[in-house]
Design a protein around this motif. Structure first.
Motif, PDB file in Angstrom:
ATOM      1  N   GLU A  22      18.387  -1.925   5.739  1.00 30.79           N
ATOM      2  CA  GLU A  22      18.437  -0.966   6.661  1.00 30.79           C
ATOM      3  C   GLU A  22      17.574   0.342   6.442  1.00 30.79           C
ATOM      4  O   GLU A  22      17.687   1.237   7.373  1.00 30.79           O
ATOM      5  N   TRP A  23      16.635   0.144   5.189  1.00 32.16           N
ATOM      6  CA  TRP A  23      15.628   1.119   5.131  1.00 32.16           C
ATOM      7  C   TRP A  23      14.659   0.773   6.098  1.00 32.16           C
ATOM      8  O   TRP A  23      14.307  -0.302   6.257  1.00 32.16           O
ATOM      9  N   ARG A  24      14.121   1.880   6.634  1.00 36.23           N
ATOM     10  CA  ARG A  24      12.827   1.625   7.622  1.00 36.23           C
ATOM     11  C   ARG A  24      11.547   2.123   6.747  1.00 36.23           C
ATOM     12  O   ARG A  24      11.430   2.983   6.171  1.00 36.23           O
ATOM     13  N   THR A  25      10.775   1.058   6.922  1.00 39.11           N
ATOM     14  CA  THR A  25       9.314   0.868   6.192  1.00 39.11           C
ATOM     15  C   THR A  25       8.404   0.970   7.110  1.00 39.11           C
ATOM     16  O   THR A  25       8.261   0.144   8.021  1.00 39.11           O
ATOM     17  N   PHE A  26       7.539   2.251   7.017  1.00 33.59           N
ATOM     18  CA  PHE A  26       6.442   2.254   8.322  1.00 33.59           C
ATOM     19  C   PHE A  26       5.083   1.763   7.854  1.00 33.59           C
ATOM     20  O   PHE A  26       4.259   2.545   7.241  1.00 33.59           O
ATOM     21  N   VAL A  27       5.005   0.404   8.002  1.00 36.37           N
ATOM     22  CA  VAL A  27       3.576  -0.092   7.877  1.00 36.37           C
ATOM     23  C   VAL A  27       2.803  -0.075   9.138  1.00 36.37           C
ATOM     24  O   VAL A  27       3.459   0.281  10.182  1.00 36.37           O
ATOM     25  N   ALA A  41       0.934  -1.169   0.052  1.00 34.64           N
ATOM     26  CA  ALA A  41      -0.081   0.130   0.129  1.00 34.64           C
ATOM     27  C   ALA A  41       0.806   1.326   0.082  1.00 34.64           C
ATOM     28  O   ALA A  41       0.367   2.139   0.304  1.00 34.64           O
ATOM     29  N   GLY A  42       2.177   1.336  -0.338  1.00 38.03           N
ATOM     30  CA  GLY A  42       2.988   2.234  -0.428  1.00 38.03           C
ATOM     31  C   GLY A  42       3.341   3.108   0.941  1.00 38.03           C
ATOM     32  O   GLY A  42       3.168   4.442   1.053  1.00 38.03           O
ATOM     33  N   PRO A  43       3.916   2.248   1.696  1.00 35.35           N
ATOM     34  CA  PRO A  43       4.205   2.866   3.001  1.00 35.35           C
ATOM     35  C   PRO A  43       5.305   3.903   3.013  1.00 35.35           C
ATOM     36  O   PRO A  43       6.166   3.836   1.793  1.00 35.35           O
ATOM     37  N   PHE A  44       5.206   4.954   3.854  1.00 30.50           N
ATOM     38  CA  PHE A  44       6.224   5.677   3.888  1.00 30.50           C
ATOM     39  C   PHE A  44       7.626   4.942   4.385  1.00 30.50           C
ATOM     40  O   PHE A  44       7.722   4.176   5.184  1.00 30.50           O
ATOM     41  N   ALA A  45       8.664   5.458   3.571  1.00 29.34           N
ATOM     42  CA  ALA A  45      10.019   4.670   3.979  1.00 29.34           C
ATOM     43  C   ALA A  45      11.206   5.860   4.180  1.00 29.34           C
ATOM     44  O   ALA A  45      11.094   7.103   3.677  1.00 29.34           O
ATOM     45  N   ALA A  46      12.136   5.666   5.075  1.00 25.69           N
ATOM     46  CA  ALA A  46      13.136   6.523   5.517  1.00 25.69           C
ATOM     47  C   ALA A  46      14.318   5.806   5.957  1.00 25.69           C
ATOM     48  O   ALA A  46      14.215   4.719   6.292  1.00 25.69           O
ATOM     49  N   ILE A  47      15.542   6.499   5.765  1.00 29.48           N
ATOM     50  CA  ILE A  47      16.627   6.088   6.294  1.00 29.48           C
ATOM     51  C   ILE A  47      17.165   7.015   7.616  1.00 29.48           C
ATOM     52  O   ILE A  47      16.870   8.161   7.745  1.00 29.48           O
ATOM     53  N   ASP A  48      17.481   6.406   8.672  1.00 27.96           N
ATOM     54  CA  ASP A  48      17.760   7.309   9.718  1.00 27.96           C
ATOM     55  C   ASP A  48      18.841   8.439   9.606  1.00 27.96           C
ATOM     56  O   ASP A  48      19.427   8.556   8.455  1.00 27.96           O
ATOM     57  N   ALA A  49      18.579   9.473  10.369  1.00 28.08           N
ATOM     58  CA  ALA A  49      19.454  10.772  10.183  1.00 28.08           C
ATOM     59  C   ALA A  49      21.098  10.449   9.939  1.00 28.08           C
ATOM     60  O   ALA A  49      21.590  10.940   9.136  1.00 28.08           O
ATOM     61  N   ARG A  50      21.439   9.759  10.933  1.00 21.11           N
ATOM     62  CA  ARG A  50      22.839   9.314  10.620  1.00 21.11           C
ATOM     63  C   ARG A  50      23.455   8.623   9.416  1.00 21.11           C
ATOM     64  O   ARG A  50      24.352   9.083   8.611  1.00 21.11           O
ATOM     65  N   GLN A  51      22.630   7.677   9.108  1.00 17.72           N
ATOM     66  CA  GLN A  51      22.921   6.830   7.704  1.00 17.72           C
ATOM     67  C   GLN A  51      22.810   7.728   6.607  1.00 17.72           C
ATOM     68  O   GLN A  51      23.383   7.846   5.518  1.00 17.72           O
TER      69      GLN A  51
END
Length: 297
Positions: free
Chosen positions: A221-226, A182-192
């Motif tokens: 290591e990508w964060r996917t927010f389901v 369903a197209g979750p928001f994805a992000a990489i933490d600030a340090r990485q």
């Protein structure tokens, strides 16, 4: 006060010059020095946080990211969600156009009611934004969005960092259940993200394909927010590389609240137009502090 980005020749030339200048490390460091000095002068005026918002603040400081159920924030949400659901139904009625990745609720429709714009002016959220940004807040409002399930990777579906400021804060609230399809928001933490930008020689205001990013940050290591409907995701979209993952099975519906500091480099003119329109129509509902966070007033 940040200047407004208009889609005209003069602004595009200014942006092109700034984009080149900010690739030079000492120019970016000089801009950040101004922010550090401004934050130092404001530190004794910062609001205190407690409860779940303090936890969110701590996570933002550490990683630039936080996720929790919307109800866990302890804020009244009934009227906000009822208003948002009306817009979701209107977005749902729109036809899916080939090649189009998303649709937004227009400003005119959005301002038929004070909510959900007004939710972003809740004092606890303004306090969180001010504490995290370290400076007085410039609240740009909310947008409601439908991401079409067509699998296309372009625009905000590519990895990028928002260019308006050194730090930003966005709150994304899911208005539909969001799983991997369903197209979750994805992000990489600030340090990485900081390391990835250096290794990619990331240009301010540009985008990055998943294939290019995976060469410097493994996809594991990508964060996917389901999460279910009413999931809340906080992200510093300036520090963190992020994207809207392309939906493949079902459309995603969400609303996003956006916060800058009043020392931002610039802001898009669309945010200023929405601020002005809201104050003109619903200003009677605002207290002095809320008005101060709508700097185009």
């Amino acid at each position: 006060m940040p200047y407004e980005f208009h889609d005209d020749l003069r602004t595009r030339v200014r942006q092109a010059v700034e984009r080149r200048l900010r690739r030079v490390s000492y120019v970016e460091e000089f801009l950040q020095l101004g922010h550090r000095l401004a934050r130092a002068n404001h530190v004794e005026k910062l609001p205190w946080l407690d409860g779940p918002l303090r936890t969110v603040y701590q996570q933002l400081c550490e990683t630039g990211l936080a996720q929790l159920p919307l109800d866990a924030l302890g804020l009244p949400t009934g009227e906000t969600l009822r208003a948002a659901d009306v817009h979701v139904e209107n977005l749902r009625q729109l036809p899916s156009v080939p090649g189009r990745t998303f649709a937004l609720t227009s400003d005119e429709e959005l301002l038929t009611q004070a909510e959900p714009f007004l939710f972003g002016l809740s004092r606890p959220l303004l306090d969180l934004a001010e504490r995290y940004l370290g400076l007085p807040v410039d609240y740009l409002g909310v947008n409601l969005k439908r991401e079409f399930a067509n699998g296309l990777s372009e625009g905000t579906r590519l990895w990028h960092a928002d260019p308006e400021d050194e730090r930003m804060l966005k709150l994304i609230v899911y208005l539909s259940d969001v799983d991997d399809g369903a197209g979750p928001f994805a992000a990489i933490d600030a340090r990485q993200s900081n390391e990835a930008k250096k290794r990619l020689r990331y240009a301010w205001g540009s985008t990055c394909t998943p294939e290019a990013l995976e060469k410097v940050v493994p996809a594991t290591e990508w964060r996917t927010f389901v999460g279910p409907r009413r999931t809340a995701v906080f992200c510093d979209t300036a520090r963190c590389l992020h994207r809207a993952s392309p939906p493949t099975t079902v459309d995603r519906y969400s609303m996003t609240f956006s916060y800058l500091s009043r020392e931002a480099y610039f802001c898009f003119a669309s945010g200023r137009r929405l601020q002005r329109a809201f104050v003109e129509r619903w200003g009677r509902k605002l207290d002095a502090h809320q008005r101060s966070c709508l700097i185009s007033r």
